[in-house]
Enzyme design. Structure first.
Site, PDB file in Angstrom:
ATOM      1  N   LYS A 126      15.531   8.237   3.904  1.00 26.62           N
ATOM      2  CA  LYS A 126      15.175   7.017   4.650  1.00 26.62           C
ATOM      3  C   LYS A 126      14.384   6.064   3.750  1.00 26.62           C
ATOM      4  O   LYS A 126      13.896   6.473   2.687  1.00 26.62           O
ATOM      5  CB  LYS A 126      14.381   7.391   5.890  1.00 26.62           C
ATOM      6  CG  LYS A 126      13.048   8.046   5.598  1.00 26.62           C
ATOM      7  CD  LYS A 126      12.462   8.685   6.838  1.00 26.62           C
ATOM      8  CE  LYS A 126      11.136   9.339   6.508  1.00 26.62           C
ATOM      9  NZ  LYS A 126      10.651  10.190   7.601  1.00 26.62           N
TER      10      LYS A 126
ATOM     11  N   TYR B  42      -9.342 -13.865  -9.429  1.00 29.55           N
ATOM     12  CA  TYR B  42      -9.787 -14.469  -8.171  1.00 29.55           C
ATOM     13  C   TYR B  42     -11.149 -13.922  -7.755  1.00 29.55           C
ATOM     14  O   TYR B  42     -11.387 -12.709  -7.778  1.00 29.55           O
ATOM     15  CB  TYR B  42      -8.785 -14.167  -7.050  1.00 29.55           C
ATOM     16  CG  TYR B  42      -7.530 -15.006  -7.125  1.00 29.55           C
ATOM     17  CD1 TYR B  42      -7.590 -16.392  -7.033  1.00 29.55           C
ATOM     18  CD2 TYR B  42      -6.288 -14.406  -7.275  1.00 29.55           C
ATOM     19  CE1 TYR B  42      -6.433 -17.162  -7.097  1.00 29.55           C
ATOM     20  CE2 TYR B  42      -5.128 -15.157  -7.329  1.00 29.55           C
ATOM     21  CZ  TYR B  42      -5.202 -16.546  -7.245  1.00 29.55           C
ATOM     22  OH  TYR B  42      -4.080 -17.293  -7.307  1.00 29.55           O
TER      23      TYR B  42
HETATM   24  C1  LIG Z   1      10.509  11.502   7.061  1.00 28.36           C
HETATM   25  C2  LIG Z   1      10.795  12.705   7.827  1.00 28.36           C
HETATM   26  C3  LIG Z   1      10.900  13.959   7.199  1.00 28.36           C
HETATM   27  C4  LIG Z   1      10.612  14.164   5.739  1.00 28.36           C
HETATM   28  O1  LIG Z   1       9.221  14.382   5.568  1.00 28.36           O
HETATM   29  P1  LIG Z   1       8.613  14.718   4.129  1.00 28.36           P
HETATM   30  O2  LIG Z   1       7.194  14.996   4.405  1.00 28.36           O
HETATM   31  O3  LIG Z   1       8.800  13.475   3.308  1.00 28.36           O
HETATM   32  O4  LIG Z   1       9.348  15.848   3.588  1.00 28.36           O
HETATM   33  C5  LIG Z   1      11.264  15.036   7.973  1.00 28.36           C
HETATM   34  N1  LIG Z   1      11.504  14.907   9.285  1.00 28.36           N
HETATM   35  C6  LIG Z   1      11.401  13.721   9.941  1.00 28.36           C
HETATM   36  C7  LIG Z   1      11.679  13.643  11.382  1.00 28.36           C
HETATM   37  C8  LIG Z   1      11.037  12.585   9.226  1.00 28.36           C
HETATM   38  O5  LIG Z   1      10.936  11.422   9.872  1.00 28.36           O
END
Ligand SMILES: *Cc1c(COP(=O)(O)O)cnc(C)c1O
Length: 376
Positions: free
Chosen positions: A39, A265
């Site tokens: 994702k 800044y």
């Molecule tokens: C993002 C996500 C994962 C992966 O988690 P990590 O800690 O990056 O391994 C697993 N399950 C769900 C439902 C997620 O949204």
């Protein structure tokens, strides 16, 4: 495509993704599937390429957050199972089915939209039932799962029950009690389904990266690995993973300033002596967060140089250690290795008071990604 040539770029080592995937394959064994979670454009690394590398190394499924992310993978020619982990807009149900994406189910309106879409298209939809065992986000209660959802899913002719899942809230903190409690809730649901003589779905999954490494009892038939694929460290003391990403920029100007000269800044830094200051072509619009001002360090020629003054939108300034020769055009490593020296994503995250997940996914789209190992 035109690409930015400032020299601020991300390099991703495909072999690191493959090696990390193999490590998780070894941890879970051949009976358990590894879902590569890609994702947010593969946590900023490029979802399609990460997906290909992970599948090459034995991942059995992919996880995304949105239908559009699933579409990008299908358009890229990926035909492995893809699960949309997040909530889907009812208007996207048909698109999800047409692209053969698995979806999670957890509330009535979405279920109805999904079933209508399946009827209209005359296609079966593969669903994963999400149970809230103690995360308090998406998911039905264990009681709802048993009384309403399991019967509803197994009795619908256009629905294939592919998965039963839950998500852990605290798998990466020292206190293991919340994880043990969530695990026992999940086990109770599984036992009750078994006791009702209903066949369990093929994919039963609870673990993210940290749980996969720390709690073998959470593996069931599939684990969902995100962070670890990219080689980021999920908790202190985790097994050695290989960071896939190196983030570099370039020096744009070098100047000598006198004692007391103020930088950037709001003049938040004043030279403590006569100093050499290098300006670097990266800023918060690239994802090098402003919170890192006067806190982070970068590597130039393998030496740590402190970021001084406020980080600007497109630039920042560092103090060059006395005796280190630096010129415009020199490589600046923001995260990754430079010779024997290394700045890790976890360090950057600590300096910015956040987590490596957020640092990685903050590297903005204007930073070109190169799918190769960085050679300094
Ligand atoms: C993002 C996500 C994962 C992966 O988690 P990590 O800690 O990056 O391994 C697993 N399950 C769900 C439902 C997620 O949204």
């Amino acid at each position: 495509m035109m690409e930015d040539k400032r020299g601020t770029e991300v390099w991703i080592d495909p072999e690191a993704v493959r090696a990390n995937t193999r490590l998780f394959r070894d941890v879970v064994g051949s009976q358990v599937k590894v879902m590569a979670v890609v994702k947010a454009d593969g946590y900023g690394h490029g979802a399609l390429r990460v997906a290909r590398a992970a599948l090459e190394a034995g991942a059995g499924a992919l996880g995304v957050a949105t239908v559009l992310e699933g579409r990008a993978l299908r358009d890229g020619g990926i035909d492995a199972p893809i699960l949309v982990l997040g909530a889907v807009n009812a208007g996207e149900a048909e698109a999800a089915l047409e692209m053969n994406l698995d979806v999670t189910v957890f509330h009535d309106a979405w279920w109805e939209a999904l079933v209508r879409a399946a009827e209209r298209l005359g296609r079966r939809v593969r669903v994963h039932l999400k149970v809230d065992t103690g995360m308090g986000r998406l998911g039905v209660t264990p009681a709802e799962a048993l009384q309403i959802w399991v019967p509803r899913i197994v009795n619908h002719p256009l629905v294939k029950w592919q998965g039963l899942m839950s998500h852990l809230a605290c798998s990466d903190v020292p206190d293991t009690l919340p994880t043990r409690q969530q695990l026992s809730q999940f086990l109770e649901v599984i036992e009750a389904i078994r006791a009702s003589q209903t066949a369990l779905p093929p994919d039963i999954h609870l673990a993210n990266t940290a749980a996969t490494l720390r709690f073998p009892g959470t593996h069931f038939t599939m684990v969902r690995v995100g962070l670890g694929l990219y080689g980021a460290v999920p908790y202190a003391g985790a097994p050695a993973l290989t960071p896939a990403l190196t983030w570099v920029s370039r020096v744009t100007q070098v100047k000598r300033v006198t004692h007391g000269f103020a930088i950037g800044y709001h003049h938040t830094y004043r030279a403590g002596a006569d100093e050499t200051i290098a300006t670097v072509a990266v800023g918060y619009a690239d994802g090098y967060r402003r919170a890192l001002s006067n806190r982070a360090e970068v590597l130039i020629h393998g030496r740590r140089c402190p970021v001084v003054g406020r980080i600007s939108m497109d630039q920042l300034t560092v103090r060059v250690p006395e005796g280190l020769a630096v010129q415009p055009g020199d490589v600046v490593v923001l995260a990754g290795r430079d010779g024997a020296a290394e700045v890790t994503m976890e360090e950057l995250a600590d300096w910015a008071d956040t987590i490596s997940y957020e640092m990685l996914t903050s590297i903005s789209a204007r930073v070109p990604r190169h799918w190769d190992r960085f050679q300094s």
